[in-house]
Design an enzyme around this catalytic site. Structure first.
Site, short mmCIF file in Angstrom:
data_model
loop_
_atom_site.label_atom_id
_atom_site.label_comp_id
_atom_site.label_asym_id
_atom_site.label_seq_id
_atom_site.Cartn_x
_atom_site.Cartn_y
_atom_site.Cartn_z
N ASP A 1 5.76 -7.41 -6.91
CA ASP A 1 7.04 -8.03 -6.54
C ASP A 1 8.20 -7.37 -7.28
OD1 ASP A 1 8.70 -9.80 -5.29
OD2 ASP A 1 8.21 -11.51 -6.57
N LEU B 1 -13.90 3.04 -7.24
CA LEU B 1 -12.90 1.96 -7.23
C LEU B 1 -12.81 1.43 -5.81
CD1 LEU B 1 -10.43 0.35 -8.49
CD2 LEU B 1 -9.01 2.21 -7.62
N TRP C 1 14.94 -4.17 -7.70
CA TRP C 1 15.00 -2.84 -8.35
C TRP C 1 15.99 -1.96 -7.60
CZ3 TRP C 1 14.19 2.22 -7.02
CH2 TRP C 1 13.94 3.13 -8.04
N HIS D 1 11.05 0.00 -1.92
CA HIS D 1 9.63 0.00 -1.55
C HIS D 1 9.01 1.38 -1.77
CE1 HIS D 1 10.02 -4.05 -0.23
NE2 HIS D 1 10.75 -3.79 0.83
C1 FPP Z 1 7.77 -7.40 -2.77
O1 FPP Z 1 9.01 -7.06 -3.34
C2 FPP Z 1 7.15 -6.21 -2.23
C3 FPP Z 1 6.81 -6.03 -0.94
C4 FPP Z 1 7.02 -7.05 0.10
C5 FPP Z 1 6.24 -4.76 -0.46
C6 FPP Z 1 5.22 -4.10 -1.34
C7 FPP Z 1 5.06 -2.72 -0.90
C8 FPP Z 1 4.96 -1.65 -1.69
C9 FPP Z 1 4.84 -1.71 -3.16
C10 FPP Z 1 4.97 -0.30 -1.04
C11 FPP Z 1 3.73 0.49 -1.27
C12 FPP Z 1 2.50 -0.14 -0.77
C13 FPP Z 1 1.50 0.52 -0.18
C14 FPP Z 1 0.27 -0.21 0.17
C15 FPP Z 1 1.55 1.95 0.14
P1 FPP Z 1 10.33 -7.68 -2.70
O2 FPP Z 1 10.79 -6.76 -1.63
O3 FPP Z 1 10.06 -9.09 -2.28
O4 FPP Z 1 11.30 -7.64 -3.93
P2 FPP Z 1 12.45 -8.67 -4.25
O5 FPP Z 1 11.78 -9.99 -4.50
O6 FPP Z 1 13.06 -8.10 -5.50
O7 FPP Z 1 13.40 -8.68 -3.09
#
Ligand code: FPP
Length: 245
Positions: A31, A142, A36, A48
């Protein structure tokens, strides 16, 4: 429940050593990508992408530490509510990750799988997912499991539906519906339950991630936003995990 100050980790300059006790299964709620990006005046998609880079490092760190199972939450059943641009951006990050990482994962003997309801994903992504699952099926150094269109309640509902169909059609006696059977029928079927769940970005909710499987897990909540999460911080968490009863 623990809060971690990442400054401590940086000062200590930790690497990822082999600990005597490592969790059998680490699950991570990645999260904080959006915040960020916001802090840097970047788009959420840039956040992302930075999150993807953090995942690459953490997978390497998990292998180094000898962790056997790592499950990451990449897209929840609620994430469809985000803008079309963000949803499409995330889907193309997932597709590109599979295409770019396939050789490396295979070379590192990593088995990659997916949990969640993939029927709503586009056909090309579904093909890529099935392709890498098949290609890496023989590996076990893994088990990397990525949750896409995953929600714990949705997973339980699908499992209950499948079990009731088997009962109704006479293939399964109700007395055979045990906790072990329910576990088997979940998307995580043959994986051990996570013994450690990490959530980044300071949120202290579990957000429908592995609710059945994580019933006995330890939880670690860190203030670090996911793109800033490093193998060093993982090492610190593993050290603390190893010191617990
Ligand atoms: C939550 O942060 C994150 C996500 C919804 C997406 C997670 C995806 C990745 C880390 C990309 C890479 C993944 C793979 C499998 C290649 P948020 O967007 O909710 O953050 P915020 O709460 O700060 O808005």
């Amino acid at each position: 429940m623990n809060q971690l100050d990442f400054e401590d980790v940086k000062k200590k300059g930790l690497r990822v050593p082999k600990f005597k006790t490592v969790p059998a299964h680490i699950a991570i709620v990645m999260d904080g990508n959006g915040r960020w990006a916001n802090q840097r005046g970047l788009s959420r998609i840039e956040g992302h992408k930075a999150g993807e880079a953090a995942l690459l490092d953490v997978v390497a760190g998990a292998i180094e530490a000898g962790v056997k199972n790592l499950t990451v939450y990449a897209f929840s059943t609620e994430n469809w509510k985000r803008s079309t641009e963000e949803v499409l951006g995330l889907m193309s990050i997932f597709a590109r990750y599979i295409e770019r990482e396939a050789d490396r994962l295979a070379a590192e003997s990593v088995r990659m799988r997916f949990i969640g309801d993939r029927s709503r994903l586009d056909a090309r992504l579904q093909r890529l997912m099935a392709g890498i699952e098949e290609r890496t099926a023989q590996y076990s150094r893994l088990n990397l499991t990525v949750a896409i269109n995953y929600g714990g309640r949705d997973e339980l509902t699908r499992a209950i539906r499948a079990i009731t169909v088997d009962v109704a059609e006479g293939r399964l006696d109700p007395s055979a519906v045990t906790e072990a059977l329910v576990s088997q029928r979940l998307d995580t079927g043959d994986l051990p339950d996570p013994d450690l769940v990490i959530r980044t970005s300071g949120e202290t909710r579990t957000s429908n991630f592995l609710p059945w499987q994580a019933a006995y897990a330890e939880f670690e909540f860190t203030q670090t936003l996911w793109p800033d999460f490093t193998p060093d911080e993982l090492a610190l968490i593993l050290k603390r995990f190893g010191n617990r009863d």
